[in-house]
Write an enzyme that holds these catalytic residues in place. Sequence first.
Site, mmCIF file in Angstrom:
data_model
loop_
_atom_site.group_PDB
_atom_site.id
_atom_site.type_symbol
_atom_site.label_atom_id
_atom_site.label_comp_id
_atom_site.label_asym_id
_atom_site.label_seq_id
_atom_site.Cartn_x
_atom_site.Cartn_y
_atom_site.Cartn_z
ATOM 1 N N GLY A 30 -25.431 2.957 -28.147
ATOM 2 C CA GLY A 30 -25.911 4.096 -28.576
ATOM 3 C C GLY A 30 -26.702 5.011 -28.007
ATOM 4 N N THR B 232 -26.478 -0.667 -32.048
ATOM 5 C CA THR B 232 -25.103 -0.277 -32.193
ATOM 6 C C THR B 232 -24.191 -1.501 -32.878
ATOM 7 O OG1 THR B 232 -24.850 1.192 -30.490
ATOM 8 C CG2 THR B 232 -22.791 0.283 -31.222
ATOM 9 N N GLU C 25 1.139 3.817 1.967
ATOM 10 C CA GLU C 25 1.779 4.468 3.256
ATOM 11 C C GLU C 25 3.113 3.378 3.326
ATOM 12 O OE1 GLU C 25 -1.208 2.934 2.625
ATOM 13 O OE2 GLU C 25 -3.006 3.928 3.963
ATOM 14 N N ALA D 16 -18.864 10.141 -28.487
ATOM 15 C CA ALA D 16 -18.140 11.172 -29.410
ATOM 16 C C ALA D 16 -19.123 11.982 -30.237
ATOM 17 C CB ALA D 16 -17.142 10.439 -30.147
ATOM 18 N N HIS E 167 0.901 -1.007 -0.104
ATOM 19 C CA HIS E 167 -0.103 0.167 -0.054
ATOM 20 C C HIS E 167 0.752 1.243 -0.117
ATOM 21 C CE1 HIS E 167 -3.982 -2.290 1.620
ATOM 22 N NE2 HIS E 167 -3.484 -2.653 0.568
HETATM 23 C C1 AOF Z 1 -4.874 -0.373 -1.427
HETATM 24 N N1 AOF Z 1 -4.026 0.450 -1.403
HETATM 25 O O1 AOF Z 1 -2.579 2.010 -0.814
HETATM 26 C C2 AOF Z 1 -4.544 1.478 0.447
HETATM 27 C C3 AOF Z 1 -5.633 0.534 0.547
HETATM 28 O O2 AOF Z 1 -6.348 -6.610 0.158
HETATM 29 P P1 AOF Z 1 -5.280 -5.679 0.720
HETATM 30 O O3 AOF Z 1 -4.377 -5.985 1.812
HETATM 31 O O4 AOF Z 1 -4.619 -4.847 -0.601
HETATM 32 O O5 AOF Z 1 -6.404 -4.489 1.229
HETATM 33 C C4 AOF Z 1 -7.283 -3.414 0.532
HETATM 34 C C5 AOF Z 1 -7.973 -2.674 1.140
HETATM 35 O O6 AOF Z 1 -7.000 -1.547 1.906
HETATM 36 C C6 AOF Z 1 -8.818 -1.631 0.213
HETATM 37 O O7 AOF Z 1 -9.919 -2.198 0.196
HETATM 38 C C7 AOF Z 1 -8.707 -0.332 1.154
HETATM 39 O O8 AOF Z 1 -9.778 -0.488 2.043
HETATM 40 C C8 AOF Z 1 -7.544 -0.331 2.074
HETATM 41 N N2 AOF Z 1 -6.499 0.495 1.753
HETATM 42 N N3 AOF Z 1 -5.785 -0.432 -0.441
HETATM 43 O O9 AOF Z 1 -5.042 -1.487 -2.223
HETATM 44 C C9 AOF Z 1 -3.647 1.386 -0.696
HETATM 45 N N4 AOF Z 1 -4.262 2.262 1.401
HETATM 46 ZN ZN ZN Z 2 -2.820 -0.225 3.687
#
Ligand code: AOF
Ligand code: ZN
Length: 380
Positions: free
Chosen positions: A311, A212, A63, A170, A61
């Site tokens: 469409g 379409t 962070e 478009a 993630h």
């Molecule tokens: C993300 N990326 O940077 C943050 C998320 O299955 P996991 O461990 O990847 O967790 C997914 C959940 O983590 C996602 O549904 C959201 O609630 C939280 N935050 N997820 O993929 C990130 N910060």
């Molecule tokens: Zn996280």
Amino acid sequence: MTPAARTRAQDDLDRKHMGRALELAARGSWRVAPNPKVGALVAHGEDVLAEGFHTEHGGPHAEVEALRALREKKLDARGSTLYSTLEPCGAFEGKQTPPCVDAVVEAGFARVVVAQRDPNPQVDGRSLERLERAGISVRVGVLEREARALNGPFNKWMSEQRPYVTAKWAMSLDGKIAARSGDSKWISGEESRRRAHALRGEVDAVLVGVNTVLRDDPLLTRRDAPGRDPARVVVDSVLRIPLESKLVRSANTSPVLVVATESASDERVRALRDQGVGVVKVGSEASRVDPDCLLEALARRGYQHVLVEGGGELLGSFFAHDLVDRVVCFVAPKIVGGDAAPSPARGEGVSEVTRALRLVSLHSEPSGDDVVLSGLVHEW
Ligand code: AOF
Ligand code: ZN
């Protein structure tokens, strides 16, 4: 400095750093779906010490990436501020990565600023409480609107379990999506068509009405642009889609789903299924597929983001039912003219302008010789 001036200066700084975190988040692209795009940075006053963003589904993630970058520089988080576009995650079942909130508490941040709370019901404010209990000062809601717009499909899915709908078309400068003969090749220029393919690469499913298919025989795949390969969905009340259409003939290479009403013949259903096409019957409204039921069927398949490409009848019914969340419209510098040339949102329309759907956060930019306009009907 007066206390008010200090607060203002802090607010300006928070917005600046969060703006940067949002830029980082946006780099996450289609690879993170169905998870959110998230960016994070570590700052000490004006100074940005480290940055990170979520790059692909299942990967670390944002962070955690920012903390890793900090460690690489042999720096310490103690006393600094973490800016994240989303509330850090906590522990929950089925999670693929360790909870970020633990890493954030351990790192010793003095302050955590997030743009939006995580709508995932398994997080939903719990991590913010946890941070406060750990004595960290928490601020929520900096550039929240921008952050929410970046993750509309994730936010809607988490709170409603319904697909987010992007409507795309478009048109000529006089609002026509084809000439009176039905010919529409090509209203928009090459650059716009490339962007339209990139848009397909960001969604779970692309939707068109059967007219379409009958008129254009499209393939509806993503080509010449990065991204995922969306499912191709045809809304076809009585199963008029030809067995020899490009869509049916390519059904074994990339999934095709046809959505019909109860009045479609079982023989037709069998013939399509024999070709590898998925067929589902849903509720009807005036003997046509009811768009609410259609979206329910797509939700059951887990589609978080769908792209309605036309469409005009299909788009018109989606607008009439207020089911569109975002619009992407390519406007070409051409005048097609004529009463019989179709417009993008057909059907009855509204009786007075005051009843028109109104978009917010309208954005425009050049796209080759065209202009692309995008805006939100609903914010999530
Ligand atoms: C993300 N990326 O940077 C943050 C998320 O299955 P996991 O461990 O990847 O967790 C997914 C959940 O983590 C996602 O549904 C959201 O609630 C939280 N935050 N997820 O993929 C990130 N910060
Ligand atoms: Zn996280």
